[in-house]
Motif scaffolding. Structure first.
Motif, PDB file in Angstrom:
ATOM      1  N   LEU A 173     -78.994 -24.987  76.282  1.00 21.30           N
ATOM      2  CA  LEU A 173     -79.931 -24.118  77.011  1.00 21.30           C
ATOM      3  C   LEU A 173     -80.573 -24.842  78.182  1.00 21.30           C
ATOM      4  N   ASN A 199     -78.632 -19.663  78.280  1.00 22.78           N
ATOM      5  CA  ASN A 199     -77.425 -20.435  78.008  1.00 22.78           C
ATOM      6  C   ASN A 199     -76.433 -20.126  79.142  1.00 22.78           C
ATOM      7  N   SER A 247     -75.711 -16.376  79.622  1.00 22.12           N
ATOM      8  CA  SER A 247     -76.795 -15.573  80.197  1.00 22.12           C
ATOM      9  C   SER A 247     -77.012 -15.906  81.668  1.00 22.12           C
ATOM     10  N   TRP A 265     -81.569 -16.086  76.962  1.00 16.97           N
ATOM     11  CA  TRP A 265     -81.100 -16.283  75.597  1.00 16.97           C
ATOM     12  C   TRP A 265     -82.334 -16.299  74.708  1.00 16.97           C
ATOM     13  N   ARG A 303     -84.117 -17.350  71.697  1.00 20.98           N
ATOM     14  CA  ARG A 303     -83.974 -18.363  70.647  1.00 20.98           C
ATOM     15  C   ARG A 303     -84.383 -17.797  69.287  1.00 20.98           C
ATOM     16  N   SER A 317     -81.532 -15.367  68.470  1.00 22.88           N
ATOM     17  CA  SER A 317     -80.197 -15.957  68.654  1.00 22.88           C
ATOM     18  C   SER A 317     -79.221 -14.956  69.265  1.00 22.88           C
ATOM     19  N   LYS A 318     -79.648 -14.337  70.326  1.00 23.38           N
ATOM     20  CA  LYS A 318     -78.767 -13.393  71.019  1.00 23.38           C
ATOM     21  C   LYS A 318     -79.172 -13.278  72.487  1.00 23.38           C
ATOM     22  N   LEU A 319     -78.275 -12.725  73.276  1.00 25.29           N
ATOM     23  CA  LEU A 319     -78.590 -12.475  74.674  1.00 25.29           C
ATOM     24  C   LEU A 319     -79.763 -11.502  74.759  1.00 25.29           C
TER      25      LEU A 319
END
Lengths: 137, 137
Positions: free
Chosen positions: B21, B41, B44, B57, B59, B62-64
């Protein structure tokens, strides 16, 4: 001065990461220019508040980083804000000497994405070779 | 679109952390107000550039995180800069709706340190309960 103060509720609201650090963004209080992003641990945050000058934690050197200690490019803190989830600080500062970046530029964010490349968009105001008395950024 | 592009020298200059990241600061291009700090990331970042809208991203999830996907508070990217050591991005954005924070405020940095406490210095512009169609920040 750098030990945990008695009334530390405000300090407990800072969400330190697994390394005990919080991101700290420095913004020029007069121009609004974002100057840099660095990190603080608890000690550097307390020292920053006590002294009024930005003190960061240097991850590369694993030591306190009294910003401007060597270059003279101290950051005088006007105010400090915490974000909604507590993991980032925003410092409004007076950037002494007008240079925050170790490359001799006003801001560390001097490379702009243009045509699939990071193009330097900002002049070097001072030769880095003449900027430091010893290793400091 | 989100796989690594052929001409990716510029992408290699981003210094991703151990989680892959890079920190991303969003600043209101018009007012200069720092709105938030989040993380990107590689995917993204590429999606942000391709679409022109900030994609982070998340955190925690844990997804876009397509900023504003649910609230409508999209960030239109005007420019993007990389800092000197490559581990932070600064986005100049147009904040649609004038609200970046999931609390309904303009900026996520709405708590200022005053008398040993984080004092809210900014009004809620919109009730968060009415802001989201689903879980989104």
């Amino acid at each position: 001065m750098s030990s945990k103060p008695q009334d530390s509720t405000w300090l407990d609201q800072v969400k330190w990461n697994s390394d005990g650090l919080v991101a700290a963004i420095a913004q020029d209080a007069a121009s609004g220019r974002v100057l840099m992003m660095a990190w603080m641990n608890q000690e550097s945050l307390l020292l920053s508040i006590a002294s009024g000058d930005a003190v960061y934690w240097s991850r590369s050197r694993s030591k306190l980083w009294r910003k401007g200690e060597s270059s003279g490019h101290v950051q005088k803190i006007h105010s400090m804000s915490l974000d909604c989830d507590g993991d980032a600080l925003l410092l409004q500062v007076e950037q002494i000497g007008g240079i925050a970046c170790h490359t001799g530029r006003q801001s560390c964010f001097y490379r702009q994405l243009q045509e699939r490349d990071w193009q330097s968009t900002e002049a070097v105001l001072k030769d880095p070779a003449t900027m430091y008395k010893s290793v400091d950024q």
